[in-house]
Design an enzyme around this catalytic site. Structure first.
Site, PDB file in Angstrom:
ATOM      1  N   ASN A   8      40.394 -11.611 -33.932  1.00  0.00           N
ATOM      2  CA  ASN A   8      38.929 -12.014 -32.994  1.00  0.00           C
ATOM      3  C   ASN A   8      38.585 -11.417 -32.643  1.00  0.00           C
ATOM      4  OD1 ASN A   8      37.374 -13.224 -31.877  1.00  0.00           O
ATOM      5  ND2 ASN A   8      38.410 -14.258 -30.051  1.00  0.00           N
ATOM      6  N   ARG A  92      39.538 -14.844 -36.459  1.00  0.00           N
ATOM      7  CA  ARG A  92      38.896 -16.115 -35.399  1.00  0.00           C
ATOM      8  C   ARG A  92      37.541 -15.744 -36.422  1.00  0.00           C
ATOM      9  NH1 ARG A  92      37.747 -17.855 -29.754  1.00  0.00           N
ATOM     10  NH2 ARG A  92      36.788 -19.392 -30.096  1.00  0.00           N
ATOM     11  N   HIS A 181      34.633 -24.425 -30.489  1.00  0.00           N
ATOM     12  CA  HIS A 181      36.752 -24.388 -30.099  1.00  0.00           C
ATOM     13  C   HIS A 181      37.568 -25.462 -30.568  1.00  0.00           C
ATOM     14  CE1 HIS A 181      33.961 -23.485 -25.292  1.00  0.00           C
ATOM     15  NE2 HIS A 181      34.803 -22.747 -26.677  1.00  0.00           N
ATOM     16  N   GLY A 213      32.693 -20.799 -21.430  1.00  0.00           N
ATOM     17  CA  GLY A 213      31.776 -21.328 -22.289  1.00  0.00           C
ATOM     18  C   GLY A 213      32.562 -22.891 -22.723  1.00  0.00           C
ATOM     19  N   ARG A 242      25.016 -21.210 -20.030  1.00  0.00           N
ATOM     20  CA  ARG A 242      24.262 -21.975 -21.389  1.00  0.00           C
ATOM     21  C   ARG A 242      23.725 -22.934 -21.064  1.00  0.00           C
ATOM     22  NH1 ARG A 242      28.714 -21.157 -25.530  1.00  0.00           N
ATOM     23  NH2 ARG A 242      29.580 -19.310 -24.735  1.00  0.00           N
ATOM     24  N   PHE A 285      33.489 -19.209 -11.716  1.00  0.00           N
ATOM     25  CA  PHE A 285      33.622 -20.086 -11.206  1.00  0.00           C
ATOM     26  C   PHE A 285      34.038 -20.354  -9.438  1.00  0.00           C
ATOM     27  CE2 PHE A 285      32.435 -24.241 -12.818  1.00  0.00           C
ATOM     28  CZ  PHE A 285      31.960 -24.098 -14.276  1.00  0.00           C
ATOM     29  N   GLU A 385      45.307 -20.116 -28.280  1.00  0.00           N
ATOM     30  CA  GLU A 385      43.824 -20.413 -29.780  1.00  0.00           C
ATOM     31  C   GLU A 385      44.629 -19.406 -30.838  1.00  0.00           C
ATOM     32  OE1 GLU A 385      40.871 -19.760 -26.959  1.00  0.00           O
ATOM     33  OE2 GLU A 385      39.578 -20.432 -29.075  1.00  0.00           O
TER      34      GLU A 385
HETATM   35  P1  AMP Z   1      37.722 -18.340 -20.154  1.00  0.00           P
HETATM   36  O1  AMP Z   1      36.443 -18.315 -21.155  1.00  0.00           O
HETATM   37  O2  AMP Z   1      38.479 -19.540 -21.100  1.00  0.00           O
HETATM   38  O3  AMP Z   1      38.279 -17.551 -20.626  1.00  0.00           O
HETATM   39  O4  AMP Z   1      37.338 -18.722 -18.431  1.00  0.00           O
HETATM   40  C1  AMP Z   1      36.554 -18.480 -17.425  1.00  0.00           C
HETATM   41  C2  AMP Z   1      36.611 -18.693 -16.554  1.00  0.00           C
HETATM   42  O5  AMP Z   1      37.063 -19.182 -15.946  1.00  0.00           O
HETATM   43  C3  AMP Z   1      36.069 -18.033 -15.745  1.00  0.00           C
HETATM   44  O6  AMP Z   1      34.167 -17.551 -15.803  1.00  0.00           O
HETATM   45  C4  AMP Z   1      36.072 -18.426 -14.038  1.00  0.00           C
HETATM   46  O7  AMP Z   1      34.869 -19.348 -13.720  1.00  0.00           O
HETATM   47  C5  AMP Z   1      37.150 -19.441 -14.672  1.00  0.00           C
HETATM   48  N1  AMP Z   1      38.505 -18.899 -13.505  1.00  0.00           N
HETATM   49  C6  AMP Z   1      39.120 -18.417 -14.350  1.00  0.00           C
HETATM   50  N2  AMP Z   1      40.318 -18.214 -12.957  1.00  0.00           N
HETATM   51  C7  AMP Z   1      39.959 -18.756 -12.326  1.00  0.00           C
HETATM   52  C8  AMP Z   1      40.467 -19.892 -11.322  1.00  0.00           C
HETATM   53  N3  AMP Z   1      41.735 -19.272 -10.857  1.00  0.00           N
HETATM   54  N4  AMP Z   1      39.762 -20.498 -10.468  1.00  0.00           N
HETATM   55  C9  AMP Z   1      38.366 -20.784 -10.701  1.00  0.00           C
HETATM   56  N5  AMP Z   1      37.854 -20.436 -11.780  1.00  0.00           N
HETATM   57  C10 AMP Z   1      38.814 -19.553 -12.919  1.00  0.00           C
END
Ligand code: AMP
Length: 398
Positions: A8, A92, A181, A213, A242, A285, A385
């Protein structure tokens, strides 16, 4: 044994996993960051081996790839003795527009097509091509497959992908909803069907990929019938940074008011909006939840806007499909954030959506989280993925 290297490639990064497709074991994974920038660094971890960190200048993806293969074959940190043990490589790729509806073996025509789509994926497609070229120059005889983020969404009917612009915007310029996605939505929807032992043809499903995203997908009978991202991954629900769906008239208005040129406006909408822009504190988050708990109203508001948006998409897709059998949450937020999941579903009881608040407390597990009497099945299915890319690569190369 059949080893697949999954790549990736981003503009200055390269993520990889070496997967033994026969038992889905991840033999090694790693990440090269800051390619072409001062401070290039490779972090590599082989199964059962110590972590390896290489900090050396890496001026381009080819040099980075050289270090990756070195790490993979290193007697101490590596997991294979020779790169000829890699049977195939899966890449990817972000954008294929309407050129590919599924994964393909890479040849010159495929790289030309990926190059043609740079106009829609100006940040990702050139980086993806650099990843392909780097691998080709180091492993010229290894078959390679392109797995597109857009491919799964190519089954959308025209009524779902056409915008209300003049028809020539589509016919002349290719402006339409493509969706992203796709590898994740495909993986979790198929996985859900398998987990519940149903034929995917019989399932009306909404998949919620909620991460940095975020995108939503209506999967009816195993195929995508609608999705929230658009021509680019900027559309749909509000995301980390975004903006998601907005009134298009806002774009020229803010460009004038804030004195931004098109590139600056694009950077603004991609990097400074979303829950970061609303809260003013973070795109993560976990930070938002902590701040909201301490009384930060804008952090709470950002979370509320996000969850309300996801809920509206679930309702819209239930209407689009004429029914709803299941909702699947995935990606960083979808897999881990029980409060967000609960808030996205709050008020959907009229559709037969009933969350089990106890089961919903779990994090990162593949399991049902709806109550036994919920008409709509609610699940968390961690996405994978890389495995999906490896599977699709295997199907074409075996
Ligand atoms: P991803 O792009 O799928 O890697 O998701 C990343 C985002 O998931 C991070 O910016 C967080 O906002 C959220 N995230 C990851 N772990 C947690 C958690 N334990 N509780 C709440 N949000 C989470």
């Amino acid at each position: 044994m059949y080893y697949i290297l999954v790549i990736n490639a981003g503009s200055s990064s390269l993520k990889y996993q070496l997967i033994n497709i026969e038992n889905t074991d991840v033999l090694a994974k790693g990440l090269v960051e800051r390619i072409g920038i001062e401070g290039s660094i490779l972090t590599h971890k082989g199964q059962g081996k110590e972590k390896l960190v290489i900090e050396e200048p890496m001026s381009d993806h080819k040099q980075a790839m050289g270090h990756v293969l070195h790490a993979l074959t290193d007697p101490k940190f590596g997991v294979i003795s020779d790169m000829s043990q890699i049977n195939a490589v899966g890449h990817r790729i972000l954008h294929a527009a309407e050129k590919f509806t599924q994964s393909v073996i890479i040849n010159d025509a495929v790289t030309d097509a990926i190059r043609d789509c740079i106009k829609f994926g100006p940040l990702h497609n050139p980086a993806n091509l650099m990843g392909i070229e780097a691998c080709q120059s180091i492993m010229p005889n290894t078959p390679m497959v392109a797995v597109f983020d857009t491919a799964f969404h190519q089954t959308m009917p025209k009524k779902a992908y056409l915008y209300g612009l003049s028809y020539d915007a589509y016919s002349e310029y290719g402006i339409r909803r493509y969706g992203f996605h796709g590898t994740s939505h495909k993986y979790v929807s198929a996985r859900y069907a398998k987990l519940v032992g149903k034929d995917k043809k019989d399932i009306k499903l909404v998949t919620c990929h909620l991460g940095n995203g975020s995108s939503m997908c209506a999967v009816d009978g195993g195929i995508c019938v609608d999705t929230s991202m658009g021509l680019t991954p900027l559309a749909g629900v509000v995301m980390g940074t975004r903006c998601g769906d907005i009134d298009p008239a806002i774009v020229p208005y803010l460009m004038k008011e804030m004195k931004l040129d098109p590139d600056q406006m694009s950077t603004y909408m991609n990097k400074k909006c979303g829950v970061l822009g609303i809260s003013g504190i973070s795109s993560d988050f976990r930070d938002l939840a902590a701040a909201a708990k301490e009384g930060n109203e804008r952090a709470a508001l950002a979370l509320e806007v996000f969850c309300y948006g996801v809920k509206k998409y679930i309702g819209a897709y239930a209407a689009a499909m004429g029914g709803l059998d299941a909702i699947v949450f995935t990606a960083g937020i979808g897999e881990n954030d029980s409060a967000v999941r609960a808030n996205c579903l709050k008020g959907l009881e009229f559709l037969g959506v009933k969350l089990d608040t106890q089961l919903n407390q779990m994090r990162g597990k593949e399991m049902r989280i709806s109550s036994a009497d919920s008409k709509v099945d609610i699940w968390c299915v961690p996405t994978n993925e890389e495995l999906e890319i490896a599977n699709q690569t295997y199907e074409l190369c075996k």
